[in-house]
Design a protein around this motif. Structure first.
Motif, PDB file in Angstrom:
ATOM      1  N   SER A 108     -58.187  44.043 -14.157  1.00  0.00           N
ATOM      2  CA  SER A 108     -58.890  42.907 -13.571  1.00  0.00           C
ATOM      3  C   SER A 108     -59.019  41.757 -14.563  1.00  0.00           C
ATOM      4  O   SER A 108     -58.888  40.584 -14.184  1.00  0.00           O
ATOM      5  CB  SER A 108     -60.285  43.333 -13.101  1.00  0.00           C
ATOM      6  N   LEU A 109     -59.276  42.085 -15.819  1.00  0.00           N
ATOM      7  CA  LEU A 109     -59.553  41.046 -16.813  1.00  0.00           C
ATOM      8  C   LEU A 109     -58.311  40.600 -17.586  1.00  0.00           C
ATOM      9  O   LEU A 109     -58.282  39.496 -18.130  1.00  0.00           O
ATOM     10  CB  LEU A 109     -60.602  41.544 -17.811  1.00  0.00           C
ATOM     11  N   PHE A 110     -57.297  41.482 -17.599  1.00  0.00           N
ATOM     12  CA  PHE A 110     -56.078  41.157 -18.332  1.00  0.00           C
ATOM     13  C   PHE A 110     -54.873  41.335 -17.399  1.00  0.00           C
ATOM     14  O   PHE A 110     -54.174  42.344 -17.461  1.00  0.00           O
ATOM     15  CB  PHE A 110     -55.931  42.051 -19.561  1.00  0.00           C
ATOM     16  N   PRO A 111     -54.647  40.367 -16.500  1.00  0.00           N
ATOM     17  CA  PRO A 111     -53.553  40.489 -15.525  1.00  0.00           C
ATOM     18  C   PRO A 111     -52.205  40.654 -16.211  1.00  0.00           C
ATOM     19  O   PRO A 111     -51.957  40.064 -17.277  1.00  0.00           O
ATOM     20  CB  PRO A 111     -53.619  39.157 -14.758  1.00  0.00           C
ATOM     21  N   PRO A 143     -49.986  36.786 -24.195  1.00  0.00           N
ATOM     22  CA  PRO A 143     -51.214  37.220 -24.874  1.00  0.00           C
ATOM     23  C   PRO A 143     -52.166  36.094 -25.258  1.00  0.00           C
ATOM     24  O   PRO A 143     -53.379  36.222 -25.123  1.00  0.00           O
ATOM     25  CB  PRO A 143     -50.678  37.955 -26.120  1.00  0.00           C
ATOM     26  N   LEU A 144     -51.623  34.964 -25.735  1.00  0.00           N
ATOM     27  CA  LEU A 144     -52.492  33.871 -26.158  1.00  0.00           C
ATOM     28  C   LEU A 144     -53.311  33.295 -24.996  1.00  0.00           C
ATOM     29  O   LEU A 144     -54.431  32.822 -25.195  1.00  0.00           O
ATOM     30  CB  LEU A 144     -51.656  32.764 -26.817  1.00  0.00           C
ATOM     31  N   LEU A 145     -52.751  33.342 -23.806  1.00  0.00           N
ATOM     32  CA  LEU A 145     -53.435  32.770 -22.647  1.00  0.00           C
ATOM     33  C   LEU A 145     -54.620  33.621 -22.190  1.00  0.00           C
ATOM     34  O   LEU A 145     -55.456  33.149 -21.410  1.00  0.00           O
ATOM     35  CB  LEU A 145     -52.460  32.588 -21.485  1.00  0.00           C
ATOM     36  N   THR A 201     -58.931  35.507 -19.312  1.00  0.00           N
ATOM     37  CA  THR A 201     -59.904  36.602 -19.201  1.00  0.00           C
ATOM     38  C   THR A 201     -61.310  36.122 -18.845  1.00  0.00           C
ATOM     39  O   THR A 201     -61.938  36.697 -17.928  1.00  0.00           O
ATOM     40  CB  THR A 201     -59.922  37.434 -20.493  1.00  0.00           C
ATOM     41  N   PRO A 202     -61.867  35.080 -19.497  1.00  0.00           N
ATOM     42  CA  PRO A 202     -63.187  34.600 -19.073  1.00  0.00           C
ATOM     43  C   PRO A 202     -63.197  34.101 -17.628  1.00  0.00           C
ATOM     44  O   PRO A 202     -64.175  34.315 -16.895  1.00  0.00           O
ATOM     45  CB  PRO A 202     -63.482  33.458 -20.051  1.00  0.00           C
TER      46      PRO A 202
END
Length: 283
Positions: free
Chosen positions: A175-178, A183-185, A190-191
């Motif tokens: 859910s938080l890390f599609p 990675p930098l995005l 995530t927020p």
């Protein structure tokens, strides 16, 4: 979906038109007094000052739940292969929820699993909504934040439960890390995902239902209180305006019935959609 905007605009326009008749000091000098938020904070008449305090809105909620339980008990106490009228009505309404909400949002397999929750939510929201147009009750049980918030929390818990049951703790990661995001995005994504997925969903569920019921109540109070003012207080030719305000009141009553049904459908369907999103491993 545009009912809240429409109702708010109509309410603002109507209050503007009737402003010359309104009193500013609330002194009760015979002027027209428009609707206010006072209706949503009635005085307690039982157990005042305790956690079990009961006021008019709480009593409306109790009545709605009691009637709902009674109707389902009467319709299902003697189940038959060839259903009677009561059983047919219950089967038709439950079938509507199953085919149009549970199966539509979740598919047949998962829809059957979550059908009890979704059906309970749909009928409870509708019963609480429709009290706003019932003579003698005249206010929705969902027009104060308690019930919409509790139902939104239930939907939120069901969403989290479905995700953990299906994916385990990987649910929060997906859910938080599609997947597929550089990675930098994730610093930005995530927020946003956390806010939209775990914060805004229960908030928007609550506010959508709450504000629709508040706006509907204010419109009906405006129309019928204006009818009473023009007919019994203004006198003279102003009494003719009561015909128009009464007609609008009756039209908005029918409109509110449709809104009550629509909001029950939207609230329950969105709950089903959120559960379905929790069941998808990558979203």
């Amino acid at each position: 979906m545009h009912a809240p905007i429409l109702e708010t605009a109509l309410l603002h326009h109507a209050l503007t038109l009737l402003a010359p008749f309104a009193t500013d000091d609330g002194s009760g000098d015979g002027g027209f007094t428009g609707p206010s938020l006072v209706d949503f904070f009635p005085q307690a008449f039982l157990f005042e000052g305790t956690p079990f305090e009961i006021n008019r809105i709480m009593m409306v909620r109790f009545i709605a739940v009691a009637v709902l339980i009674l109707l389902f008990w009467l319709g299902t106490r003697r189940m038959r292969m060839i259903p009677g009228r009561g059983q047919s009505l219950i089967e038709m309404t439950v079938g509507f929820v199953q085919s149009n909400i549970a199966d539509g949002a979740l598919g047949k397999e998962e829809g059957k699993r979550y059908m009890p929750l979704l059906a309970t939510m749909f009928f409870m929201v509708f019963a609480m909504n429709v009290t706003g147009i019932v003579p003698g009750l005249n206010i929705s049980g969902t027009s104060v934040i308690g019930v919409p918030l509790v139902l939104a929390v239930v939907a939120y818990i069901a969403f989290i439960y479905a995700g953990i049951k299906k994916q385990g703790m990987n649910f929060f990661k997906s859910s938080l890390f599609p997947a597929g995001v550089p990675p930098l995005l994730y610093i930005v994504v995530t927020p946003i995902e956390f806010l939209s997925t775990f914060i805004l969903r229960p908030v928007t569920l609550t506010l959508r239902l709450l504000m629709n019921m508040i706006a509907g109540h204010m419109l009906l109070v405006l129309c019928f209180s204006a009818t009473q003012f023009f007919l019994f207080t203004a006198g003279g030719l102003f009494g003719l305006f009561s015909i128009g305000t009464l007609a609008f009141g009756l039209i908005f009553t029918i409109f509110e019935l449709l809104v009550a049904l629509l909001q029950a459908y939207v609230f329950t369907y969105l709950t089903g959609v959120y559960i379905q999103l929790a069941l998808v491993e990558e979203h």
